[in-house]
Motif scaffolding. Structure first.
Motif, PDB file in Angstrom:
ATOM      1  N   ARG A 338       0.684  -1.270  -0.005  1.00 25.03           N
ATOM      2  CA  ARG A 338       0.020  -0.114   0.094  1.00 25.03           C
ATOM      3  C   ARG A 338       0.916   1.167  -0.028  1.00 25.03           C
ATOM      4  N   ALA A 339       0.774   2.036  -1.184  1.00 23.40           N
ATOM      5  CA  ALA A 339       1.728   3.454  -1.161  1.00 23.40           C
ATOM      6  C   ALA A 339       0.807   4.505  -0.462  1.00 23.40           C
ATOM      7  N   SER A 340       1.408   5.280   0.230  1.00 22.47           N
ATOM      8  CA  SER A 340       0.566   6.429   0.790  1.00 22.47           C
ATOM      9  C   SER A 340       1.502   7.813   0.822  1.00 22.47           C
ATOM     10  N   LEU A 341       0.776   8.893   0.789  1.00 25.82           N
ATOM     11  CA  LEU A 341       1.749  10.204   0.771  1.00 25.82           C
ATOM     12  C   LEU A 341       0.826  11.260   0.992  1.00 25.82           C
ATOM     13  N   ALA A 342       1.065  12.240   2.062  1.00 26.67           N
ATOM     14  CA  ALA A 342       0.091  13.094   2.489  1.00 26.67           C
ATOM     15  C   ALA A 342      -0.355  13.908   1.276  1.00 26.67           C
ATOM     16  N   GLY A 343      -1.722  14.285   1.019  1.00 25.34           N
ATOM     17  CA  GLY A 343      -2.525  14.860   0.268  1.00 25.34           C
ATOM     18  C   GLY A 343      -2.606  13.878  -1.161  1.00 25.34           C
ATOM     19  N   TYR A 344      -2.238  12.455  -1.145  1.00 24.82           N
ATOM     20  CA  TYR A 344      -2.641  11.618  -2.199  1.00 24.82           C
ATOM     21  C   TYR A 344      -3.608  10.717  -1.676  1.00 24.82           C
ATOM     22  N   GLN A 345      -4.213  10.215  -2.703  1.00 24.08           N
ATOM     23  CA  GLN A 345      -5.225   9.075  -2.698  1.00 24.08           C
ATOM     24  C   GLN A 345      -4.370   7.693  -2.449  1.00 24.08           C
ATOM     25  N   ALA A 346      -4.626   7.085  -1.490  1.00 21.57           N
ATOM     26  CA  ALA A 346      -3.791   5.764  -1.189  1.00 21.57           C
ATOM     27  C   ALA A 346      -4.090   4.646  -2.098  1.00 21.57           C
ATOM     28  N   ALA A 347      -3.026   4.069  -2.818  1.00 17.08           N
ATOM     29  CA  ALA A 347      -3.227   3.034  -3.707  1.00 17.08           C
ATOM     30  C   ALA A 347      -2.678   1.671  -3.267  1.00 17.08           C
ATOM     31  N   THR A 348      -3.188   0.389  -3.688  1.00 17.13           N
ATOM     32  CA  THR A 348      -2.623  -0.719  -3.425  1.00 17.13           C
ATOM     33  C   THR A 348      -2.453  -1.697  -4.445  1.00 17.13           C
ATOM     34  N   THR A 349      -1.570  -2.710  -4.246  1.00 19.81           N
ATOM     35  CA  THR A 349      -1.238  -3.640  -5.252  1.00 19.81           C
ATOM     36  C   THR A 349      -0.896  -5.098  -4.696  1.00 19.81           C
ATOM     37  N   THR A 350      -1.042  -6.188  -5.398  1.00 17.43           N
ATOM     38  CA  THR A 350      -0.820  -7.676  -4.520  1.00 17.43           C
ATOM     39  C   THR A 350       0.327  -8.128  -5.599  1.00 17.43           C
ATOM     40  N   THR A 351       1.222  -8.873  -4.872  1.00 14.85           N
ATOM     41  CA  THR A 351       2.358  -9.404  -5.536  1.00 14.85           C
ATOM     42  C   THR A 351       1.633 -10.824  -6.034  1.00 14.85           C
ATOM     43  N   ALA A 352       2.436 -11.491  -7.050  1.00 12.44           N
ATOM     44  CA  ALA A 352       2.206 -12.906  -7.602  1.00 12.44           C
ATOM     45  C   ALA A 352       2.366 -13.779  -6.568  1.00 12.44           C
ATOM     46  N   PRO A 353       1.789 -14.679  -6.440  1.00 14.35           N
ATOM     47  CA  PRO A 353       1.929 -15.955  -5.272  1.00 14.35           C
ATOM     48  C   PRO A 353       3.362 -16.650  -5.486  1.00 14.35           C
ATOM     49  N   THR A 354       3.747 -17.032  -4.452  1.00  9.88           N
ATOM     50  CA  THR A 354       5.084 -17.710  -4.527  1.00  9.88           C
ATOM     51  C   THR A 354       4.568 -19.438  -4.663  1.00  9.88           C
ATOM     52  N   ALA A 355       5.590 -20.329  -4.658  1.00  8.32           N
ATOM     53  CA  ALA A 355       5.070 -21.673  -4.730  1.00  8.32           C
ATOM     54  C   ALA A 355       4.811 -22.138  -3.201  1.00  8.32           C
ATOM     55  N   ALA A 356       4.287 -23.406  -2.924  1.00 12.60           N
ATOM     56  CA  ALA A 356       3.875 -23.678  -1.410  1.00 12.60           C
ATOM     57  C   ALA A 356       5.048 -23.842  -0.840  1.00 12.60           C
ATOM     58  N   VAL A 357       4.769 -23.260   0.593  1.00 10.66           N
ATOM     59  CA  VAL A 357       5.924 -23.045   1.634  1.00 10.66           C
ATOM     60  C   VAL A 357       6.448 -24.673   1.907  1.00 10.66           C
ATOM     61  N   ALA A 358       7.666 -25.004   1.768  1.00 11.28           N
ATOM     62  CA  ALA A 358       8.260 -26.426   2.048  1.00 11.28           C
ATOM     63  C   ALA A 358       8.863 -26.323   3.633  1.00 11.28           C
ATOM     64  N   PRO A 359       8.889 -27.510   4.355  1.00 11.30           N
ATOM     65  CA  PRO A 359       9.389 -27.677   5.775  1.00 11.30           C
ATOM     66  C   PRO A 359      10.818 -27.320   5.788  1.00 11.30           C
ATOM     67  N   GLY A 360      11.493 -26.791   7.116  1.00 11.65           N
ATOM     68  CA  GLY A 360      12.607 -26.484   7.179  1.00 11.65           C
ATOM     69  C   GLY A 360      13.440 -27.636   8.189  1.00 11.65           C
ATOM     70  N   SER A 361      14.503 -27.428   8.326  1.00 14.83           N
ATOM     71  CA  SER A 361      15.273 -28.284   9.316  1.00 14.83           C
ATOM     72  C   SER A 361      16.473 -27.979   9.969  1.00 14.83           C
ATOM     73  N   LEU A 362      16.834 -28.061  11.315  1.00 16.10           N
ATOM     74  CA  LEU A 362      17.970 -27.809  12.133  1.00 16.10           C
ATOM     75  C   LEU A 362      19.090 -28.730  11.743  1.00 16.10           C
ATOM     76  N   VAL A 363      20.140 -28.010  11.867  1.00 21.44           N
ATOM     77  CA  VAL A 363      21.432 -28.857  11.462  1.00 21.44           C
ATOM     78  C   VAL A 363      22.608 -28.276  12.373  1.00 21.44           C
ATOM     79  N   ASN A 364      23.257 -29.332  13.373  1.00 24.78           N
ATOM     80  CA  ASN A 364      24.112 -29.090  14.289  1.00 24.78           C
ATOM     81  C   ASN A 364      25.511 -29.288  13.560  1.00 24.78           C
ATOM     82  N   SER A 365      26.249 -28.395  13.131  1.00 22.77           N
ATOM     83  CA  SER A 365      27.403 -28.602  12.433  1.00 22.77           C
ATOM     84  C   SER A 365      28.684 -28.552  13.414  1.00 22.77           C
ATOM     85  N   ALA A 366      28.812 -28.116  14.562  1.00 23.30           N
ATOM     86  CA  ALA A 366      29.788 -28.179  15.582  1.00 23.30           C
ATOM     87  C   ALA A 366      28.971 -28.117  17.068  1.00 23.30           C
ATOM     88  N   VAL A 367      29.631 -29.355  17.621  1.00 22.33           N
ATOM     89  CA  VAL A 367      28.871 -29.799  18.959  1.00 22.33           C
ATOM     90  C   VAL A 367      29.448 -28.656  19.895  1.00 22.33           C
TER      91      VAL A 367
END
Length: 815
Positions: A338-367
């Motif tokens: 949403r863009a806004s500026l004093a004295g201007y009429q606010a305007a909104t736009t939406t991005t294109a969607p991403t791919a579906a969110v994939a799961p994450g993992s924890l990695v212990n590289s040093a004990v």
């Protein structure tokens, strides 16, 4: 101009007839004078006035014709368009009075010439001996041109150009209603009244043509700060307000004139334009950050963001970056910008969607690892190891016994651990647990430490002794530095290596027994679980003898006369001395045998000044002496006056005052007289009598008597002061009689009195016929005298604080 003189010559009719005649004359003149059209630079003074003999007519503005004032009044009415006359707001009168008249009405009088102003010369100036006025026709940077009557030629019109450097430059310029521009066409505004869109002003039409224009834009009637150019771009501050432009025209010799344009319609909101849409970048996976670009907008504004997972707004996800969480698994991510500026009429736009969110993992590289020394009292610290991504960590410390079995240590769940006596001889390890929402919990164990050993003190800095090693001055011992710190400290002081009895505190004050010896302080530290340790400070320098101080020196009491007794007052010492010795001195030299606390001067000390020296001694301290200030020189005795002197005589100017003095000792010594005026000495007034002078009027006289025999202390006494000294007035009277009424003027003067005040009365016998207060030293009384024939009136002045009363008898014949 001589209008006042002529008016006095012509007042021969009654007021009512004169006013009627003047009104009729004015009516005729006004009709005649107003018929023509005024033209600056030409003698267009009304014909009926300029063809008549000078000062023979009163003009429509109530001045005499062909005078300088009459012509200027003509210009002010016909060119400046103001209804000016001789009584316009006040009486203007002669030309010399015009500045005072204008100032009294609040008009500006200054040194700035403008067209239409009145040039004014004061009486006695280089430009006019009697005062003069003219009308400013033209103005340049270094001169003016005026129109005038009755200056270069008596009773005639002339124009004159005067340089600003000329000695006949006007004394001032009177601004009643200076000439101004005429606006023929109002200023106008072109353009669309919208935030961000430029507006342009046209100055309009003017007569005459101005030299310059200046602009001021207004919003809702209020000036816009800094908006002073011909173009103006509305901002948010002007939203929904109507715009005007104010144009000021300027030209040399003319008063600046300001005109406003018609107002615009209300300022509308501005509109955004998007050329490049926002977009999300990054991999859609739990724990992996995504970022959004704002896109390209015109104009550039401020931007807000809202992230969505599967089309549902993510609470709190309002920044330019977002890292997916477990709840976002399998959902596409979008962002609404949403863009806004004093004295201007606010305007909104939406991005294109991403791919579906994939799961994450924890990695212990040093004990994890443990840092620090495994010793009682020392801190062991666990590192978390290296994890990706970062997580939350929990700790559990373990006691690893000789069998290798690991037992959790109760309460040891922080990242650091301080070993206690219960783990001495065992090893220690720690297990770190990593957790993060949406991730699998993971653990990792650190390698065990070596066996835990007992702790010990370390003296990091020896004790120190601060202060000066001197009798009476306190020394202070510090504990020194210890690691770890002790829970208790004990102190012991030594003198040349020998214990000082009862000296077991941090502070110690040396006494006489320690003079010449070196002092040290020994500190013993203890703590539960640690071996007791001690340390000794460095030795001080040899203890010096103390220094006594005199808080105040001795003093001497008593009067220094032969055969009298003087007594030494003891000084104040720190510390309190064990003994005090005395030595009396005469003129600074010791008096043989005078070593007691008291001393009786003899004739041998006559004329000498006596002082006493006091010497204080205390064990362990350097003896100290102090001397008193010297008293006055020794005298044979003290003179005396038995009684207070008395002043006899009246406190009246010219009278003599006489001093009455009682017995004195010694009786053979003459008395000295010092007369005083209100507490100040009267020079040369040294006798037993004093004659009152003009300077004494209104003052109170006193007397100081002094008996000062040779070799004795003098005696002096003061008399009571007299009342205020009065002056003696002189009365003069004048009188007149009408039947039984007497008009009597009484005047009084008195030496040394500027104005005589008070009251006067007129009496016939014991009857008061009239009275009143003097004003400026005089008073007129009008009294009715009963009866007829010759009467003897008594005029009494009752006097006041500065003047005595006086009376006078008058003989008047009434009836």
């Amino acid at each position: 101009m001589r209008i006042n003189l002529h008016s006095r010559r012509r007042v021969s009719l009654t007021w009512s007839h004169a006013f009627l005649a003047l009104a009729l004359a004015l009516g005729v003149l006004v009709g005649t004078a107003s018929a023509g059209q005024a033209t600056p630079g030409q003698d267009d003074y009304p014909t009926t006035l300029k063809n008549a003999t000078q000062d023979s007519k009163v003009d429509p503005w109530r001045f005499y014709n062909r005078e300088c004032t009459s012509f200027v009044a003509w210009r002010l009415n016909n060119d400046n368009k103001i209804p000016f006359d001789d009584y316009w707001g006040t009486h203007w009168g002669n030309a010399s009075n015009w500045k005072a008249a204008a100032t009294s009405l609040g008009f500006t009088v200054d040194n700035r010439p403008v067209v239409g102003a009145v040039a004014w010369w004061r009486a006695g100036s280089a430009g006019s001996s009697v005062g003069h006025v003219a009308w400013v026709w033209k103005v340049s940077s270094d001169s003016i041109t005026v129109e005038e009557y009755n200056y270069l030629r008596r009773g005639y019109y002339d124009t004159r150009t005067i340089a600003s450097t000329s000695s006949v430059w006007p004394s001032g310029f009177i601004h009643l209603h200076d000439m101004a521009f005429s606006n023929t066409t109002k200023p106008a505004i072109s353009g669309t009244p919208q935030v961000g869109q430029p507006l342009k002003a046209s100055p309009g039409g003017w007569s005459p043509d101005p030299a310059t224009y200046s602009y001021q834009w207004l919003s809702g009637g209020d000036p816009v700060a800094g908006a002073t150019s011909r173009k103006f771009i509305p901002t948010a501050a002007q939203l929904s307000r109507r715009i005007k432009v104010q144009v000021t025209a300027r030209r040399a010799g003319y008063a600046p004139t300001t005109v406003r344009s018609p107002r615009t319609t209300r300022v509308a909101q501005g509109q955004f334009i998007t050329s490049v849409p926002p977009a999300v970048s990054g991999t859609a996976q739990v724990g992996v950050p995504l970022t959004v670009s704002s896109g390209t907008w015109k104009p550039a504004g401020s931007y807000t963001y809202q992230w969505y997972a599967g089309g549902v707004a993510i609470p709190g996800a309002t920044g330019t970056a977002y890292t997916p969480v477990a709840g976002d698994l399998g959902k596409p991510i979008t962002v609404q910008v949403r863009a806004s500026l004093a004295g201007y009429q606010a305007a909104t736009t939406t991005t294109a969607p991403t791919a579906a969110v994939a799961p994450g993992s924890l990695v212990n590289s040093a004990v994890p690892s443990i840092s620090g020394t495994p010793q009682i009292g020392r801190v062991l610290t666990a590192s978390t190891g290296t994890w990706s991504p970062a997580a939350s960590y929990a700790y559990q410390w373990y006691d690893v016994g000789a069998s290798g079995a690991a037992t959790p240590i109760a309460g040891a769940t922080a990242s650091s651990y301080r070993p206690t006596p219960g783990v001495i001889g065992d090893q220690v390890t720690v297990v770190v647990t990593a957790t993060r929402p949406g991730y699998t919990t993971a653990t990792s164990r650190a390698a065990p430490t070596a066996a835990v050993v007992p702790g010990s003190f370390t003296n990091t800095a020896p004790p120190t002794v601060s202060g000066v090693a001197q009798v009476g001055r306190t020394l202070h011992a510090t504990t020194g530095g210890w690691s770890p710190g002790g829970t208790a400290y004990a102190y012991r002081w030594f003198a040349d290596g020998t214990t000082i009895p009862d000296a077991t505190r941090p502070d110690f004050t040396p006494g006489a027994a320690q003079v010449g010896k070196h002092l040290t302080a020994q500190v013993t530290v203890t703590r539960n679980g640690w071996t007791t340790a001690l340390a000794t400070s460095s030795a001080t320098s040899p203890v010096r003898r103390g220094v006594m101080t005199a808080q105040s020196g001795p003093g001497v009491r008593g009067l220094p006369v032969v055969g009298g007794q003087l007594r030494a007052t003891r000084g104040r010492w720190t510390p309190q001395p064990d003994a005090i010795g005395y030595q009396w001195l005469a003129d600074g030299e010791p008096v043989e045998g005078a070593t007691a606390a008291t001393f009786s001067p003899t004739r041998a000390q006559l004329g000498q000044r006596i002082s006493v020296r006091e010497v204080a001694t205390t064990a362990g301290y350097v003896p100290l002496g102090a001397s008193s200030p010297a008293v006055r020189a020794v005298r044979l005795g003290v003179a005396s006056l038995a009684d207070e002197p008395v002043i006899r005589g009246r406190a009246v100017l010219g009278h003599t005052l006489r001093a009455i003095v009682g017995p004195h000792t010694p009786s053979t010594t003459p008395v000295e007289y010092r007369w005083r005026r209100d507490g100040h000495r009267i020079w040369a007034a040294h006798g037993a009598t004093y004659q009152l002078r003009r300077r004494d009027v209104g003052q109170r006289i006193g007397l100081r008597i002094v008996v000062a025999p040779q070799g004795w202390f003098p005696a002096k006494r003061y008399s009571a002061r007299t009342p205020q000294v009065q002056s003696v007035p002189t009365m003069t009277t004048t009188s007149s009689v009408v039947r039984r009424r007497v008009s009597l003027t009484v005047s009084l003067r008195a030496p040394a009195v500027s104005v005589v005040g008070g009251r006067v009365e007129v009496r016939l016998g014991q009857t008061v016929l009239g009275s009143g207060s003097l004003r400026g030293g005089s008073r007129t009384l009008r009294v009715d005298v009963p009866g007829s024939g010759l009467r003897r009136l008594h005029v009494d002045y009752l006097g006041d604080a500065q003047v005595t009363a006086v009376s006078r008898t008058l003989r008047v014949r009434v009836g």
